[in-house]
Design an enzyme around this catalytic site. Structure first.
Site, PDB file in Angstrom:
ATOM      1  N   ASP A 176     -36.956 -21.991 -32.304  1.00  0.00           N
ATOM      2  CA  ASP A 176     -36.539 -22.991 -31.311  1.00  0.00           C
ATOM      3  C   ASP A 176     -35.136 -22.730 -30.796  1.00  0.00           C
ATOM      4  O   ASP A 176     -34.566 -23.549 -30.073  1.00  0.00           O
ATOM      5  CB  ASP A 176     -36.634 -24.406 -31.889  1.00  0.00           C
ATOM      6  CG  ASP A 176     -35.592 -24.683 -32.960  1.00  0.00           C
ATOM      7  OD1 ASP A 176     -35.319 -23.773 -33.763  1.00  0.00           O
ATOM      8  OD2 ASP A 176     -35.061 -25.807 -33.013  1.00  0.00           O
ATOM      9  N   SER A 209     -38.468 -25.075 -36.516  1.00  0.00           N
ATOM     10  CA  SER A 209     -37.324 -24.155 -36.453  1.00  0.00           C
ATOM     11  C   SER A 209     -37.699 -22.775 -36.989  1.00  0.00           C
ATOM     12  O   SER A 209     -38.598 -22.141 -36.459  1.00  0.00           O
ATOM     13  CB  SER A 209     -36.131 -24.758 -37.204  1.00  0.00           C
ATOM     14  OG  SER A 209     -34.946 -24.064 -36.936  1.00  0.00           O
TER      15      SER A 209
END
Length: 537
Positions: A297, A143
């Site tokens: 992401d 992330s």
């Protein structure tokens, strides 16, 4: 020494990608087991915590888990732009192939955001005949974590993050495999996978969840900064496919992220909710009516307006909820508003004004999955800038966080209302009050953290918090009764929640007051005394 937070990264801040990739191939460190947090296993190869050994073992464990659950369809594979994502995808595909599991990867060999994987799973399983073989997914991403890190997470057939029962089993089995020298791993070298048009399918479906016609007709100047992440080519296709007046502000992808400004701790971190990480984006706010950012992401969003700069995530969630529940006629009148218990109580007040049920759950997006699937929860949001919501007709869109639709929603809000989300939040404060919100850390030993995680609301003996009567002491979330792994204490105009950190010897104190910053400071100070007393400190 002056902090460099918010300033451009320098050469000395950049990771050596060659070292990172070499370390990925080295044996796993004995003291670095697989550990699944709320967003999968994360770590760096430079610490021996994210290596070929780890990923092969985790993938084999996922193969065994899905087989035990009767999941026999394909695995949708997504990977972001972190340097470790590419070799981890190769490892993953080799293990899946050797186990006879079909894998679907991006048709163009590109990057795949988390929401595109979730959407693909939902889309595939929705079209199956009764008894058909369901698909699931793996997303290779840490992330918003720094460039040195890698991440690996599993999304079951519901499309959202795996629950703790699943991740606990997978992590346990993976560690057993590693302890056995990975002898239980089946692996085929040099395999290929089936292509899937993640980007095209996702972009073509966006009209089912957003009013893109209103955005197109508005003439707004829109900017999207992927922050070097997996959404870069998605934003390009969104602009051309729908004819939107949208510019990809920074199309560069670089595994060192040399174009980023440093976060609060002087690290490179692609957090679109951080004023420091977003400093270069915010500097261009006057050039656009709406300017947005996504993490690597694209499961998080950052909203920048010319009249307000970077919005606090809590503020934008409140505006998004107020707008959506007054502009989505296809949603069930009984569908609830989902929030994590550390999100702003402004959401509570907005929900009450809308006459909607509030569904408050522990930290972690996984709790929203069942409600988003069956439509009983129309919106689920976290204070950390992660959210998703239903399609226009009340069907599930994604069951994982989707930073792309939250960014586009800001443009829809501006187009339909004629007001920026920042202006709309100011209107909410005029109606409901202007809360002050912050998170601070307090020192705690491992033993104290363990006790905090098991505290009951009845362990809180205080009756007064910062001059107000305590009206609730929670150790389970009101929405679903699940343990919150800490406590939340509530008064009429304020609250705090205390939860142990999973990585440091501290506990986190989230707090909010509708009586202003000074009262918030009182709440924070008294929260520490109240929690320490409950812990026996």
């Amino acid at each position: 020494m002056t902090s460099r937070a918010g300033r451009p990264a320098e050469e000395s801040d950049l990771v050596d990608v060659d070292d990172l990739l070499r370390a990925y191939e080295a044996p796993a460190a004995a003291d670095q087991p697989v550990v699944f947090g709320t967003s999968g296993h994360r770590g760096s190869s430079l610490d021996g915590a994210f290596t070929d050994t780890h990923i092969a073992a985790i993938t084999q464990a996922i193969v065994e888990y899905r087989a035990a659950q009767g999941v026999e369809g394909p695995v949708f594979i997504g990977a972001d732009t972190h340097a470790l994502s590419a070799p981890a995808q190769v490892t993953c595909l080799e293990v899946l192939a050797a186990n006879g599991v079909a894998a679907l990867v991006d048709a163009d060999g590109g990057w795949v955001p988390t929401p595109a994987v979730s959407r693909a799973i939902i889309r595939f399983n929705r079209g199956l005949p009764i008894g058909g073989a369901q698909g699931d997914g793996i997303v290779i991403t840490p992330s918003h974590n720094p460039p040195r890190d890698g991440g690996f997470k599993y999304n079951p057939p519901h499309g959202g993050p795996a629950d703790s029962d699943a991740t606990g089993w997978i992590a346990g089995r993976a560690n057993d495999i590693i302890a056995g020298g990975n002898r239980d791993v089946k692996r085929s070298r040099g395999v290929t996978a089936e292509p899937y048009d993640f980007r095209g399918e996702y972009v073509r479906d966006l009209g089912s969840v957003l009013d893109l016609g209103a955005i197109r007709a508005s003439g707004l100047r829109l900017g999207a900064d992927p922050l070097g992440g997996a959404s870069v080519d998605y934003w390009k296709l969104i602009a051309t496919h729908y004819g939107l007046p949208l510019e990809v502000v920074n199309p560069d992808v670089d595994p060192t992220w040399r174009f980023m400004t440093l976060d609060w701790d002087e690290k490179i971190r692609m957090d679109p909710s951080s004023p420091n990480a977003m400093a270069s984006v915010v500097a261009r706010r006057a050039d656009y009516d709406i300017l947005t950012g996504n993490d690597a992401d694209a499961d998080r969003h950052g909203i920048v307006t010319p009249d307000g700069g970077l919005m606090n995530p809590n503020h934008y969630l409140a505006v998004a909820i107020q707008y959506l529940f007054t502009h989505r006629d296809g949603w069930s009148p009984d569908a609830a508003i989902g929030k994590t218990l550390v999100s702003s109580s402004m959401i509570d007040r907005v929900a009450a004004s809308l006459g909607r049920r509030l569904w408050e759950v522990p930290v972690g997006f996984k709790w929203f999955v069942p409600g988003l699937i069956d439509g009983s929860v129309a919106f689920g949001g976290e204070e950390s800038a992660g959210a998703s919501f239903l399609e226009l007709d009340g069907s599930a869109w994604t069951t994982d966080k989707d930073g792309i639709i939250l960014a586009l929603l800001a443009a829809e809000i501006r187009a339909v209302t004629g007001k920026s989300p920042s202006a709309l939040y100011r209107e909410l404060t005029e109606q409901f009050g202007d809360p002050a919100y912050a998170r601070v850390d307090a020192a705690a030993s491992p033993a104290q953290k363990a006790r905090l995680g098991k505290l009951s609301g009845s362990d809180i003996r205080a009756d007064i918090l910062a001059g107000e009567k305590i009206v609730d002491r929670l150790s389970a979330a009101p929405g679903n009764g699940a343990a919150i792994g800490g406590v939340k204490v509530v008064t009429e105009n304020a609250w705090f929640a205390a939860r142990p950190s999973g990585t440091e010897d501290v506990y986190k104190i989230y707090a909010e007051s509708f009586r202003g910053p000074d009262h918030l400071a009182e709440v924070q100070a008294e929260a520490k005394h109240i929690v320490d007393a409950a812990l026996g400190s």
